[in-house]
Design a protein around this motif. Sequence first.
Motif, PDB file in Angstrom:
ATOM      1  N   GLY A   1      -7.142 -15.405 -23.724  1.00  0.00           N
ATOM      2  CA  GLY A   1      -8.223 -15.466 -22.858  1.00  0.00           C
ATOM      3  C   GLY A   1      -9.144 -16.489 -22.730  1.00  0.00           C
ATOM      4  N   GLY A   2      -9.780 -16.668 -21.739  1.00  0.00           N
ATOM      5  CA  GLY A   2     -10.893 -17.700 -21.542  1.00  0.00           C
ATOM      6  C   GLY A   2     -10.492 -19.052 -21.845  1.00  0.00           C
ATOM      7  N   GLY A   3      -9.114 -19.435 -21.550  1.00  0.00           N
ATOM      8  CA  GLY A   3      -8.613 -20.614 -21.581  1.00  0.00           C
ATOM      9  C   GLY A   3      -8.233 -21.033 -23.083  1.00  0.00           C
ATOM     10  N   ARG A   4      -8.114 -20.010 -24.026  1.00  0.00           N
ATOM     11  CA  ARG A   4      -7.747 -19.838 -25.382  1.00  0.00           C
ATOM     12  C   ARG A   4      -6.536 -19.482 -25.804  1.00  0.00           C
ATOM     13  N   PHE A   5      -5.763 -20.152 -26.788  1.00  0.00           N
ATOM     14  CA  PHE A   5      -4.587 -19.634 -27.147  1.00  0.00           C
ATOM     15  C   PHE A   5      -4.797 -19.286 -28.853  1.00  0.00           C
ATOM     16  N   GLY A   6      -3.867 -18.543 -29.131  1.00  0.00           N
ATOM     17  CA  GLY A   6      -4.015 -18.181 -30.558  1.00  0.00           C
ATOM     18  C   GLY A   6      -2.708 -17.877 -31.176  1.00  0.00           C
ATOM     19  N   ILE A   7      -2.670 -18.183 -32.485  1.00  0.00           N
ATOM     20  CA  ILE A   7      -1.407 -18.009 -33.324  1.00  0.00           C
ATOM     21  C   ILE A   7      -1.738 -16.452 -34.157  1.00  0.00           C
ATOM     22  N   ILE A   8      -0.731 -15.437 -33.335  1.00  0.00           N
ATOM     23  CA  ILE A   8      -0.974 -14.189 -33.968  1.00  0.00           C
ATOM     24  C   ILE A   8      -0.176 -13.940 -34.960  1.00  0.00           C
ATOM     25  N   HIS A   9      -0.547 -13.113 -35.778  1.00  0.00           N
ATOM     26  CA  HIS A   9       0.448 -12.772 -36.993  1.00  0.00           C
ATOM     27  C   HIS A   9       0.357 -11.122 -36.881  1.00  0.00           C
ATOM     28  N   TYR A  10       1.850 -10.471 -36.573  1.00  0.00           N
ATOM     29  CA  TYR A  10       1.778  -9.112 -36.445  1.00  0.00           C
ATOM     30  C   TYR A  10       2.229  -8.444 -37.679  1.00  0.00           C
ATOM     31  N   ASN A  11       1.385  -7.599 -38.399  1.00  0.00           N
ATOM     32  CA  ASN A  11       1.592  -7.041 -39.667  1.00  0.00           C
ATOM     33  C   ASN A  11       3.075  -6.078 -39.371  1.00  0.00           C
ATOM     34  N   ASN A  12       3.008  -5.430 -38.346  1.00  0.00           N
ATOM     35  CA  ASN A  12       4.049  -4.382 -38.163  1.00  0.00           C
ATOM     36  C   ASN A  12       4.736  -4.903 -36.633  1.00  0.00           C
ATOM     37  N   PRO A  13       5.826  -5.898 -36.515  1.00  0.00           N
ATOM     38  CA  PRO A  13       5.981  -6.108 -35.294  1.00  0.00           C
ATOM     39  C   PRO A  13       6.360  -5.100 -34.287  1.00  0.00           C
ATOM     40  N   PRO A  14       6.898  -3.834 -34.383  1.00  0.00           N
ATOM     41  CA  PRO A  14       7.192  -3.153 -33.435  1.00  0.00           C
ATOM     42  C   PRO A  14       5.850  -2.316 -33.108  1.00  0.00           C
ATOM     43  N   ASP A  15       4.859  -2.430 -33.853  1.00  0.00           N
ATOM     44  CA  ASP A  15       3.260  -1.928 -33.453  1.00  0.00           C
ATOM     45  C   ASP A  15       2.442  -3.039 -33.138  1.00  0.00           C
ATOM     46  N   THR A  16       2.252  -3.451 -31.953  1.00  0.00           N
ATOM     47  CA  THR A  16       1.806  -4.690 -31.595  1.00  0.00           C
ATOM     48  C   THR A  16       0.144  -4.402 -31.588  1.00  0.00           C
ATOM     49  N   ARG A  17      -0.346  -3.313 -31.984  1.00  0.00           N
ATOM     50  CA  ARG A  17      -1.718  -3.192 -31.972  1.00  0.00           C
ATOM     51  C   ARG A  17      -2.170  -3.653 -33.238  1.00  0.00           C
ATOM     52  N   ASP A  18      -1.377  -3.940 -34.356  1.00  0.00           N
ATOM     53  CA  ASP A  18      -1.930  -4.243 -35.586  1.00  0.00           C
ATOM     54  C   ASP A  18      -1.414  -5.889 -35.880  1.00  0.00           C
ATOM     55  N   PHE A  19      -2.467  -6.678 -35.653  1.00  0.00           N
ATOM     56  CA  PHE A  19      -2.396  -8.085 -35.720  1.00  0.00           C
ATOM     57  C   PHE A  19      -3.786  -8.861 -36.341  1.00  0.00           C
ATOM     58  N   ILE A  20      -3.435  -9.903 -36.617  1.00  0.00           N
ATOM     59  CA  ILE A  20      -4.334 -10.906 -37.109  1.00  0.00           C
ATOM     60  C   ILE A  20      -4.408 -12.279 -36.464  1.00  0.00           C
TER      61      ILE A  20
END
Length: 163
Positions: free
Chosen positions: A117-136
């Motif tokens: 959002g806001g013109g920004r991209f991010g490198i996201i790490h999913y702790n548990n890939p099936p659960d996309t709510r848990d990320f850093i």
Amino acid sequence: MSSSGKGGSNRKNKHRFQGRKDDAQKYEKPLNESLFPELRQDKNRIALHERPRWTAPILPSNPVTTPDCPWCGKQITDITTAITDKETGLPVHFDCVLERIAGMENLETNDSVCYIGGGRFGIIHYNNPPDTRDFIIKKIYEWEVKDANIEWRKPFSEYFSIT
């Protein structure tokens, strides 16, 4: 004949219930007289004011031309999803930006490039890939200035409503 007792006329202790219903009605005011005095004359009228009729907006006369992406050379068919190139300021495909950021980074397992959002991209790490709510969010790329007026978007903004 005996009745089932469910009727109101054979109720025991009638004197206990007498007068209570009448007392409540004594203090109530009719809705149309207390809140809407203009409804006193015409009780069947529902709307107080007439609503203005909707008129379709007049579209700009200039035709929409879609530019080519300077990175891949293909035409940008959906200009609303295009994003500005950091160096040149020209529109590029959103997917081209995702691919370029993914190419700049060494993505580990369970990592992905996302628009945050806001013109920004991010490198996201999913702790548990099936659960996309848990990320850093490991890294953030400021790609576009959030409140900047971008020149190539001005002709297209005429086609969108401001209301």
